[in-house]
Design a protein around this motif. Structure first.
Motif, short mmCIF file in Angstrom:
data_model
loop_
_atom_site.label_atom_id
_atom_site.label_comp_id
_atom_site.label_asym_id
_atom_site.label_seq_id
_atom_site.Cartn_x
_atom_site.Cartn_y
_atom_site.Cartn_z
N ASP A 21 32.16 -8.36 23.09
CA ASP A 21 32.03 -9.05 24.37
C ASP A 21 30.58 -9.46 24.63
OD1 ASP A 21 34.76 -8.71 24.77
OD2 ASP A 21 34.51 -7.00 26.13
N LEU A 22 29.66 -8.57 24.29
CA LEU A 22 28.24 -8.88 24.47
C LEU A 22 27.84 -10.05 23.57
CD1 LEU A 22 25.37 -8.30 25.53
CD2 LEU A 22 25.14 -6.62 23.68
N GLY A 23 28.19 -9.96 22.31
CA GLY A 23 27.84 -11.03 21.37
C GLY A 23 28.44 -12.37 21.77
N ALA A 59 21.78 -13.53 32.80
CA ALA A 59 22.86 -14.19 33.56
C ALA A 59 24.20 -14.06 32.83
CB ALA A 59 22.51 -15.65 33.80
N ALA A 60 24.19 -14.24 31.51
CA ALA A 60 25.43 -14.17 30.73
C ALA A 60 26.02 -12.76 30.75
CB ALA A 60 25.17 -14.60 29.29
N VAL A 61 25.15 -11.76 30.58
CA VAL A 61 25.62 -10.36 30.58
C VAL A 61 26.14 -9.97 31.95
CG1 VAL A 61 24.81 -7.99 30.37
CG2 VAL A 61 24.17 -9.66 28.65
N THR A 62 25.45 -10.40 32.98
CA THR A 62 25.87 -10.09 34.36
C THR A 62 27.21 -10.75 34.65
OG1 THR A 62 23.56 -9.86 35.04
CG2 THR A 62 25.19 -10.24 36.78
N ALA A 63 27.35 -12.02 34.29
CA ALA A 63 28.60 -12.75 34.54
C ALA A 63 29.77 -12.12 33.79
CB ALA A 63 28.45 -14.22 34.15
N ALA A 64 29.51 -11.57 32.62
CA ALA A 64 30.56 -10.94 31.82
C ALA A 64 30.89 -9.53 32.29
CB ALA A 64 30.15 -10.91 30.35
N GLY A 65 30.12 -8.99 33.24
CA GLY A 65 30.39 -7.65 33.75
C GLY A 65 30.24 -6.56 32.72
#
Length: 134
Positions: A21-23, A59-65
């Motif tokens: 998910d992170l990648g 921003a991407a990590v935050t949006a992905a929770g």
């Protein structure tokens, strides 16, 4: 790639697929990973990746929770890979200068990446400058 790389720290959830998910979140945000890895201690996974766009990565990590995340500046240098003891010698110089190294890893080009407390950044950079002049 931007001129100034940053460290992305993410406290990943303890579940299969969290790294995927992170990648994927970072890839979808067009964030390049320039080095780093994931380390687990006492069942807690913490990712440290050198990224070319810290704000977009965060921003991407935050949006992905994906968990608690932050971006910080790093210091970088090179070690002479043909001379054993280089890490110890540099780490001794840093320690003698009062620099506490929080995280150390390498980028894909073989540079040593150091993450230190904000209040140690100047002393770290000064020490690296002395190191590189030797």
């Amino acid at each position: 790639m931007s001129a100034r790389l940053q460290d992305l720290e993410v406290h990943l959830p303890n579940r299969p697929g969290a790294l995927a998910d992170l990648g994927q979140a970072l890839g979808n945000a067009q964030v390049s990973l320039e080095g780093g890895g994931v380390f687990t201690l006492d069942g807690r996974a913490v990712a440290h990746y050198l990224v070319d766009n810290g704000p977009a990565a965060l921003a991407a990590v935050t949006a992905a929770g994906l968990g608690t995340a932050r971006v910080r500046e790093v210091a970088m240098t090179r070690l002479d890979q043909d001379r054993p003891g280089q890490l110890g010698a540099l780490a001794r110089m840093l320690g003698d200068a009062g620099v506490n190294v929080l995280v150390q890893y390498s980028d894909h080009a073989g540079h040593l990446v150091l993450l230190v407390p904000d209040e140690h950044t100047t002393a770290c950079r000064d020490t690296i400058t002395r190191w590189e002049q030797n």
